[in-house]
Design a protein around this motif. Structure first.
Motif, PDB file in Angstrom:
ATOM      1  N   PHE A  36     -10.864  31.285  28.737  1.00  0.00           N
ATOM      2  CA  PHE A  36     -10.762  30.001  29.426  1.00  0.00           C
ATOM      3  C   PHE A  36      -9.937  28.995  28.628  1.00  0.00           C
ATOM      4  O   PHE A  36      -9.053  28.328  29.184  1.00  0.00           O
ATOM      5  CB  PHE A  36     -12.161  29.437  29.690  1.00  0.00           C
ATOM      6  CG  PHE A  36     -12.143  28.111  30.388  1.00  0.00           C
ATOM      7  CD1 PHE A  36     -11.832  28.036  31.736  1.00  0.00           C
ATOM      8  CD2 PHE A  36     -12.433  26.944  29.702  1.00  0.00           C
ATOM      9  CE1 PHE A  36     -11.806  26.806  32.391  1.00  0.00           C
ATOM     10  CE2 PHE A  36     -12.413  25.714  30.341  1.00  0.00           C
ATOM     11  CZ  PHE A  36     -12.100  25.638  31.686  1.00  0.00           C
ATOM     12  N   GLU A  39      -6.323  29.680  28.756  1.00  0.00           N
ATOM     13  CA  GLU A  39      -5.740  29.242  30.015  1.00  0.00           C
ATOM     14  C   GLU A  39      -5.495  27.735  30.004  1.00  0.00           C
ATOM     15  O   GLU A  39      -4.579  27.241  30.678  1.00  0.00           O
ATOM     16  CB  GLU A  39      -6.679  29.610  31.167  1.00  0.00           C
ATOM     17  CG  GLU A  39      -6.088  29.361  32.542  1.00  0.00           C
ATOM     18  CD  GLU A  39      -7.057  29.711  33.648  1.00  0.00           C
ATOM     19  OE1 GLU A  39      -6.697  30.513  34.522  1.00  0.00           O
ATOM     20  OE2 GLU A  39      -8.187  29.183  33.621  1.00  0.00           O
ATOM     21  N   LEU A 162     -16.767  33.380  33.840  1.00  0.00           N
ATOM     22  CA  LEU A 162     -15.321  33.263  34.054  1.00  0.00           C
ATOM     23  C   LEU A 162     -15.012  32.928  35.515  1.00  0.00           C
ATOM     24  O   LEU A 162     -14.131  32.115  35.808  1.00  0.00           O
ATOM     25  CB  LEU A 162     -14.625  34.560  33.649  1.00  0.00           C
ATOM     26  CG  LEU A 162     -14.156  34.656  32.194  1.00  0.00           C
ATOM     27  CD1 LEU A 162     -13.560  36.031  31.913  1.00  0.00           C
ATOM     28  CD2 LEU A 162     -13.145  33.563  31.863  1.00  0.00           C
ATOM     29  N   ASP A 166     -13.362  29.422  36.887  1.00  0.00           N
ATOM     30  CA  ASP A 166     -12.175  29.432  37.734  1.00  0.00           C
ATOM     31  C   ASP A 166     -12.410  28.642  39.015  1.00  0.00           C
ATOM     32  O   ASP A 166     -11.515  27.958  39.520  1.00  0.00           O
ATOM     33  CB  ASP A 166     -11.795  30.874  38.052  1.00  0.00           C
ATOM     34  CG  ASP A 166     -10.452  30.988  38.753  1.00  0.00           C
ATOM     35  OD1 ASP A 166      -9.526  30.229  38.396  1.00  0.00           O
ATOM     36  OD2 ASP A 166     -10.325  31.835  39.653  1.00  0.00           O
ATOM     37  N   TRP A 167     -13.633  28.705  39.548  1.00  0.00           N
ATOM     38  CA  TRP A 167     -13.936  28.037  40.810  1.00  0.00           C
ATOM     39  C   TRP A 167     -14.281  26.556  40.627  1.00  0.00           C
ATOM     40  O   TRP A 167     -13.791  25.703  41.356  1.00  0.00           O
ATOM     41  CB  TRP A 167     -15.117  28.730  41.494  1.00  0.00           C
ATOM     42  CG  TRP A 167     -14.787  30.070  42.078  1.00  0.00           C
ATOM     43  CD1 TRP A 167     -13.563  30.683  42.115  1.00  0.00           C
ATOM     44  CD2 TRP A 167     -15.708  30.973  42.700  1.00  0.00           C
ATOM     45  NE1 TRP A 167     -13.662  31.921  42.716  1.00  0.00           N
ATOM     46  CE2 TRP A 167     -14.972  32.130  43.094  1.00  0.00           C
ATOM     47  CE3 TRP A 167     -17.076  30.941  42.970  1.00  0.00           C
ATOM     48  CZ2 TRP A 167     -15.551  33.211  43.739  1.00  0.00           C
ATOM     49  CZ3 TRP A 167     -17.659  32.011  43.612  1.00  0.00           C
ATOM     50  CH2 TRP A 167     -16.908  33.130  43.984  1.00  0.00           C
TER      51      TRP A 167
END
Length: 418
Positions: A36, A39, A162, A166-167
């Motif tokens: 994460f 990213e 994860l 992401d959501w």
């Protein structure tokens, strides 16, 4: 009899909930967090600092004697520690969720270190409670529940978090994590722990560690513990970059290692709990470790070019399945070697040595792969796995692993049969 059986099932459910709840945040730190923050644009050098926050999980044996000796026994000795550390862990998650990651990475490291510290300390108390409440003949099932809980927690803390990140983003996902940990407190809040005899608090706490290591023939057992995870850890460490090098997508790797592999681990733990009571401790440890060594040897297949998805799934799932069985058998014997009055210290010292052996061996897999390609790293892992089996066979031959340990009495005091 039915009431007693129901009580034992509730006990296994209690232990399962505790192991799930403490493994969710640890797996989150190990697997979900690095991906994460990468990213989010974090550098690899900074991300490389993340493993340092897990140091408490290795050195927790240093304060395990204090948890054995001291506590607010009116609430239940280990119950008090479990609830306290779980609440501190939840607070750390909530604080971390309020941080702005871009400008507060150092504070995030501090929060994650605190989270690891509380989870590692709770693990000491949970393991000690498990030693106390499980009859020796139940420890196979008990450790099967433990390993299943760990793997289920890994599925949630790794792949599950994860997906949530992401959501929903950082803050909402951390609040969900805190809520899951709070929910896991319900079984221990309804549990009543009876009073038990504790070590002499007038003596220096670290003497408990020395006494354990000085038991007859204990050094042979400690060698087995140090070797036990070295080979599989080396193989697993190099398997991940191998998957990247053969150009699997992140989704493929996540499904392979985060879902299918851990799912096989859950099944392996349950199977081991069933088989240990039938095969016996020492036969189970020897058989499961031998099967694990065979599965470690299978890592050579993708290194030599067999990289189809069915082959990779078979390797990952069989490896995690047999590793889960072997560790379940090992932990059962570790409980047998733990004294009731120093259960947290004895069991934690053994688990720390098991994981430390794997962590120290892992860097050599990278050196071997650099000098001799992936084949060299996997051959070294195979050699260490076989060496572990040989060491276990030597203990069995010399009679240092007993198939039928003496019955404990503390769990009978906690749950008297009527």
């Amino acid at each position: 009899m039915t009431g007693f059986a129901n009580q034992r099932l509730k006990t296994l459910g209690l232990l399962g909930s505790l192991y799930v709840s403490q493994y969710i945040p640890l797996t989150f730190i190990y697997e979900a967090l690095p991906a994460f923050v990468r990213e989010q644009g974090m550098s690899l050098e900074v991300i490389g600092l993340l493993p340092l926050v897990a140091l408490p999980t290795i050195f927790k044996f240093l304060w395990a004697p204090a948890i054995d000796r001291y506590g607010f026994t009116r609430w239940g000795h280990y119950r008090f520690w479990i609830i306290s550390f779980q609440l501190l862990a939840i607070a750390s998650v909530v604080i971390a969720g309020k941080l702005d990651l871009e400008g507060n990475f150092l504070l995030l490291l501090v929060a994650m270190f605190a989270l690891c510290l509380w989870c590692a300390s709770q693990d000491i108390a949970t393991d000690a409670l498990a030693v106390a409440v499980l009859e020796p003949q139940e420890r196979g099932w008990g450790n099967g529940v433990q390993m299943s809980g760990n793997y289920f927690g890994a599925v949630i803390g790794g792949g599950g978090m994860l997906i949530l990140l992401d959501w929903w983003g950082w803050r909402s996902s951390m609040l969900v994590l805190a809520a899951l940990m709070l929910f896991a407190l319900l079984p221990i809040l309804n549990f009543r722990e009876s009073r038990c005899q504790k070590p002499d608090t007038s003596q220096f706490v670290l003497l408990d560690l020395v006494r354990f290591c000085r038991r007859p023939q204990m050094w042979r057992w400690l060698v087995v513990l140090a070797l036990f995870t070295a080979g599989p850890m080396m193989a697993n460490t190099m398997f991940r970059p191998l998957l990247v090098d053969i150009e699997l997508s992140m989704t493929d790797i996540g499904l392979l290692l985060g879902v299918a592999s851990y799912g096989a681990g859950i099944v392996g733990a349950i199977a081991a709990g069933f088989l240990i009571s039938r095969l016996g401790r020492r036969r189970s440890l020897l058989v499961f470790s031998s099967l694990r060594a065979i599965c470690v040897a299978a890592y050579l297949l993708p290194a030599l070019g067999a990289t189809t998805l069915p082959v990779l799934y078979a390797i990952a799932m069989s490896s995690q399945f047999t590793n889960s069985m072997a560790i379940t058998a090992l932990f059962t014997l570790m409980m047998d070697k733990s004294e009731l009055t120093t259960a947290g210290t004895d069991f934690t010292l053994q688990t720390s040595l098991v994981y430390l052996g794997g962590i120290l061996a892992a860097p050599f897999s990278g050196l071997a792969a650099k000098g001799f390609e992936y084949e060299g790293a996997f051959l070294l892992a195979i050699a260490l796995s076989i060496g572990s089996v040989v060491a276990i066979a030597g203990l069995v031959e010399k009679g240092h692993i007993h198939p039928n340990p003496p019955l404990a009495t503390l769990s009978q005091q906690i749950f008297p049969k009527k």
